[in-house]
Design an enzyme around this catalytic site. Sequence first.
Site, PDB file in Angstrom:
ATOM      1  N   ASP A 206       0.823  -1.214   0.000  1.00  0.00           N
ATOM      2  CA  ASP A 206       0.000   0.000   0.000  1.00  0.00           C
ATOM      3  C   ASP A 206       0.857   1.263   0.000  1.00  0.00           C
ATOM      4  OD1 ASP A 206      -2.525  -1.105  -0.092  1.00  0.00           O
ATOM      5  OD2 ASP A 206      -2.651  -1.345   2.083  1.00  0.00           O
TER       6      ASP A 206
ATOM      7  N   TYR B 154       7.365  -9.660   6.479  1.00  0.00           N
ATOM      8  CA  TYR B 154       7.178  -8.222   6.688  1.00  0.00           C
ATOM      9  C   TYR B 154       7.773  -7.854   8.039  1.00  0.00           C
ATOM     10  CZ  TYR B 154       3.890  -7.626   2.780  1.00  0.00           C
ATOM     11  OH  TYR B 154       3.320  -7.540   1.535  1.00  0.00           O
TER      12      TYR B 154
END
Lengths: 264, 264
Positions: B57, B115
């Site tokens: 994003d 992540y």
Amino acid sequence: VYSARPVIARLELAWDGTRYAGWQRQLDAVTIQQTLEEALARLTGEAVAVIGAGRTDAGVHAHGQVVSFRLGRDFQLSGLIHGANHHLPADLRVLAAAAAPEDFHARRSAIAKEYRYRLWRGRTPPPERAPFVVPTEADPAVDTLAAAARLLVGEHDFAPFSVTGGAPGPTVRRIFSAAWESNGHELIFRVTGEGFLRGMVRRLVGTQLELARGRRTLDSLADLLADPGAGEAGPSAPARGLALERVDYADGPGAGPGSLRAVG
Amino acid sequence: VYSARPVIARLELAWDGTRYAGWQRQLDAVTIQQTLEEALARLTGEAVAVIGAGRTDAGVHAHGQVVSFRLGRDFQLSGLIHGANHHLPADLRVLAAAAAPEDFHARRSAIAKEYRYRLWRGRTPPPERAPFVVPTEADPAVDTLAAAARLLVGEHDFAPFSVTGGAPGPTVRRIFSAAWESNGHELIFRVTGEGFLRGMVRRLVGTQLELARGRRTLDSLADLLADPGAGEAGPSAPARGLALERVDYADGPGAGPGSLRAVG
């Protein structure tokens, strides 16, 4: 404790200089001084004029600039740090604050400054380091750099290393220490001195890089340091590799005794 | 060796996501995919369509995104890396490149992703770290965070942790490992899994922070992981703390076997 008497504040600052046109106020560009003065005015309700120890050029960073300014009344250190940071952008931070003696002047009281210039050994600095380092495609000769740095130490007329547009006046400066060190992929020039001419550190780096690449000899650097008429210095290395690292005073570096630190 | 047969390229990328509207092409915003495709088109003279392993994003960073694309002819790894970097801005770098088998697909071939989410313990991250960390004014309870992370490991329906606008479809995902670690002032959430729903990592962080601040119990998190109808997840933590760290494939992470690295 609050009082109506004016007090001198002493702050230690860090910034990412990428988007700033340097320290000093300008009519038509965003500078560190202006950004800081506006934040302090919003915080205190006073018009604040700050004095910076080092007047860094556009794109130069700082990890330990020191500034001083007068406030019309006493202040709490914590409120000053966090209040100023609230009004400042994230790329400009107050790291520490102290109340200073009436005669403290961030520039005139300074006895030494340390600058660092960061090269990246290789062509591809990662995005997080790219704004703060300058890639060197050909790995410079580290022994030659070390020898060049040793020549710089002492008192010399650094006129050949100043940039046009620098303030007129004496061009003799004393360098206390100068050395290159490695830190992972970074090759860092650390230099401390009582003061530096405008653009001097970047031309010292540019000159040493010419030397490390064989385009200039150690003797020619020694000659230039002994006699400013002996030749030309090298070009300026790019601004983004340079950072004002620390400012020293008789009572200690940075924000000094009794200071409160923001981080931690 | 050059040939006229089409070949698949596999690149490893890093970027500072601050000024990008995320990975995926958009009509009216600058994205990583578009910036990369334009640089590759300039370099190769071909229209290039890249496939990214992770569709991050806006504002999210990457240290090890993997992309694949087809080129009409063979290429030299060094020329591809340095040529692409020449055409890319400094906040987006090709770190490594390899030629991949014909059936390699950066997204479909991926078997795991890692992540990391970086918190800063304190109110004042220094300017160089500010774009990559999120300050936590109240120091979170590390034991509670560790216990919460352990609950996440395994296969769960993560529907409550997705964001509206995420792709429809199955919402069960397997998390291989999840843990918090300290590194100086940084408190880092590391999570690996076979895949993640859109916005999932940031809501996992936001939920754990609610827990660490006593606004939610470990039991309520366990209930939510067992039954997506049992309640609501916490809010999304800010994008700038998140980075896509690594993508794993059957033949190894990143650009894989036979890859050339840019740095060093």
